[in-house]
Design a protein around this motif. Sequence first.
Motif, PDB file in Angstrom:
ATOM      1  N   GLU A 148      -0.841   8.093  10.197  1.00  0.00           N
ATOM      2  CA  GLU A 148      -1.570   6.657  11.515  1.00  0.00           C
ATOM      3  C   GLU A 148      -1.916   6.405  11.043  1.00  0.00           C
ATOM      4  OE1 GLU A 148      -6.251   5.033  11.523  1.00  0.00           O
ATOM      5  OE2 GLU A 148      -6.047   7.485  10.444  1.00  0.00           O
ATOM      6  N   TYR A 149      -0.928   5.020  11.956  1.00  0.00           N
ATOM      7  CA  TYR A 149      -0.015   3.672  12.089  1.00  0.00           C
ATOM      8  C   TYR A 149      -1.918   2.867  11.305  1.00  0.00           C
ATOM      9  CZ  TYR A 149       1.178  -0.672  12.765  1.00  0.00           C
ATOM     10  OH  TYR A 149       1.985  -1.697  13.063  1.00  0.00           O
ATOM     11  N   LYS A 150      -1.844   1.808  10.660  1.00  0.00           N
ATOM     12  CA  LYS A 150      -2.483   0.839   9.765  1.00  0.00           C
ATOM     13  C   LYS A 150      -1.531  -0.314  10.338  1.00  0.00           C
ATOM     14  CE  LYS A 150      -4.885   4.199   7.044  1.00  0.00           C
ATOM     15  NZ  LYS A 150      -5.326   5.019   5.540  1.00  0.00           N
ATOM     16  N   GLN A 151      -2.269  -1.226  10.432  1.00  0.00           N
ATOM     17  CA  GLN A 151      -1.691  -2.360  10.486  1.00  0.00           C
ATOM     18  C   GLN A 151      -1.974  -3.410   9.315  1.00  0.00           C
ATOM     19  OE1 GLN A 151      -0.721  -4.506  12.734  1.00  0.00           O
ATOM     20  NE2 GLN A 151       0.049  -5.838  11.575  1.00  0.00           N
ATOM     21  N   VAL A 152      -0.717  -2.989   7.629  1.00  0.00           N
ATOM     22  CA  VAL A 152      -0.621  -3.735   6.916  1.00  0.00           C
ATOM     23  C   VAL A 152      -0.992  -4.592   6.632  1.00  0.00           C
ATOM     24  CG1 VAL A 152       1.505  -4.289   4.952  1.00  0.00           C
ATOM     25  CG2 VAL A 152       0.979  -2.194   6.773  1.00  0.00           C
ATOM     26  N   LEU A 184      11.858  -9.550   9.231  1.00  0.00           N
ATOM     27  CA  LEU A 184      11.326  -8.242   9.192  1.00  0.00           C
ATOM     28  C   LEU A 184      10.005  -8.462   9.224  1.00  0.00           C
ATOM     29  CD1 LEU A 184      13.419  -6.882   6.464  1.00  0.00           C
ATOM     30  CD2 LEU A 184      13.710  -6.460   9.118  1.00  0.00           C
ATOM     31  N   ASP A 185       9.288  -7.261  10.329  1.00  0.00           N
ATOM     32  CA  ASP A 185       8.184  -6.227  10.277  1.00  0.00           C
ATOM     33  C   ASP A 185       7.460  -6.588   9.412  1.00  0.00           C
ATOM     34  OD1 ASP A 185       7.733  -4.011  10.508  1.00  0.00           O
ATOM     35  OD2 ASP A 185       9.183  -4.412  12.165  1.00  0.00           O
ATOM     36  N   ILE A 186       6.214  -5.915   8.938  1.00  0.00           N
ATOM     37  CA  ILE A 186       6.208  -5.679   7.437  1.00  0.00           C
ATOM     38  C   ILE A 186       6.247  -4.504   7.132  1.00  0.00           C
ATOM     39  CG2 ILE A 186       2.918  -5.619   7.833  1.00  0.00           C
ATOM     40  CD1 ILE A 186       4.764  -7.634   4.865  1.00  0.00           C
ATOM     41  N   ASN A 187       6.045  -3.400   7.787  1.00  0.00           N
ATOM     42  CA  ASN A 187       6.343  -2.181   7.659  1.00  0.00           C
ATOM     43  C   ASN A 187       7.669  -1.722   7.472  1.00  0.00           C
ATOM     44  OD1 ASN A 187       3.730  -0.928   8.205  1.00  0.00           O
ATOM     45  ND2 ASN A 187       4.207  -0.423  10.348  1.00  0.00           N
ATOM     46  N   SER A 217       2.753   5.916  -4.455  1.00  0.00           N
ATOM     47  CA  SER A 217       2.181   4.672  -5.213  1.00  0.00           C
ATOM     48  C   SER A 217       0.378   4.517  -5.097  1.00  0.00           C
ATOM     49  CB  SER A 217       2.450   3.157  -3.833  1.00  0.00           C
ATOM     50  OG  SER A 217       2.246   3.829  -2.644  1.00  0.00           O
ATOM     51  N   GLY A 218       0.177   5.095  -4.411  1.00  0.00           N
ATOM     52  CA  GLY A 218      -1.139   5.583  -4.466  1.00  0.00           C
ATOM     53  C   GLY A 218      -1.963   4.056  -3.442  1.00  0.00           C
ATOM     54  N   ASP A 219      -0.610   3.581  -3.154  1.00  0.00           N
ATOM     55  CA  ASP A 219      -1.487   2.146  -1.749  1.00  0.00           C
ATOM     56  C   ASP A 219      -1.186   3.084  -0.321  1.00  0.00           C
ATOM     57  OD1 ASP A 219      -0.830   0.502   0.568  1.00  0.00           O
ATOM     58  OD2 ASP A 219      -1.337  -1.128  -1.398  1.00  0.00           O
ATOM     59  N   GLU A 220      -2.555   3.274   0.384  1.00  0.00           N
ATOM     60  CA  GLU A 220      -2.598   4.319   1.746  1.00  0.00           C
ATOM     61  C   GLU A 220      -1.361   2.782   2.417  1.00  0.00           C
ATOM     62  OE1 GLU A 220      -5.909   2.797   4.122  1.00  0.00           O
ATOM     63  OE2 GLU A 220      -6.692   1.096   2.210  1.00  0.00           O
ATOM     64  N   TYR A 221      -1.080   1.487   2.679  1.00  0.00           N
ATOM     65  CA  TYR A 221       0.257   1.041   3.794  1.00  0.00           C
ATOM     66  C   TYR A 221       0.780   1.748   2.816  1.00  0.00           C
ATOM     67  CZ  TYR A 221      -4.215  -1.265   4.382  1.00  0.00           C
ATOM     68  OH  TYR A 221      -5.737  -2.197   4.955  1.00  0.00           O
ATOM     69  N   PHE A 222       1.151   1.210   1.956  1.00  0.00           N
ATOM     70  CA  PHE A 222       2.909   1.995   1.028  1.00  0.00           C
ATOM     71  C   PHE A 222       3.103   4.223   1.422  1.00  0.00           C
ATOM     72  CE2 PHE A 222       4.050  -1.125  -2.173  1.00  0.00           C
ATOM     73  CZ  PHE A 222       4.233  -2.065  -1.583  1.00  0.00           C
TER      74      PHE A 222
END
Length: 141
Positions: free
Chosen positions: A14-18, A67-70, A104-109
Motif C-alpha cells: 500500500e503506497y504510504k506517504q513517508v 531525491l524523493d524520500i522513497n 526493519s519493523g518500520d512500516e514505511y521502510f
Amino acid sequence: MEYKSAPPSPIAYEYKQVKYTKEEVRSKVEKIAGWLPYFYGEKDLLSKQRYGETIFFLRLVIMHDDLDINNYIFNFAHEYMHLKYMTASERFVNFEAFKLLYESGDEYFRNVAIMYANQDMRGGIDKNYSCWYYIKEYLNR
C-alpha cells in the motif's frame, strides 16, 4: 553474487506517504544496521546517473541532493550496506538493503523494500543491481 532471473510474482503493498526527513532516515538506518563511522554529503549526481555513491577509503557517502524520500530511503540503505560489508557488489548490497528495510519493523521502510522488489521484478532495475531472484527466494523461504 551472480545474476539470476526469476519469473514475476508481484508483492502487494500500500503506497504510504513517508513522513521522515533525510536525517531521520539516516538515523533509523544507522540504528537498524548498526552504527558505522562515516562522512556524509549531498550533491547533484544525476550527471553520473547515480542516486548515491560510496568512497570506501574515505568512508564517505554522497547522496543525490534532490531525491524523493522513497528513493532516498532505499538508496541511502544501499550506500550504507556498501560501508557495512565493504564491497562494491551492487547486487549484493541491493539485496542486503532490501532485507534491512523489509525486516526493519518500520512500516514505511518495509513498504519501500516491497516497492523496490516490484520494480526489480518488472525489469526496472539495471542488471548489475538486480536481485529479484534472491528476493523471491528469500520471501518464499
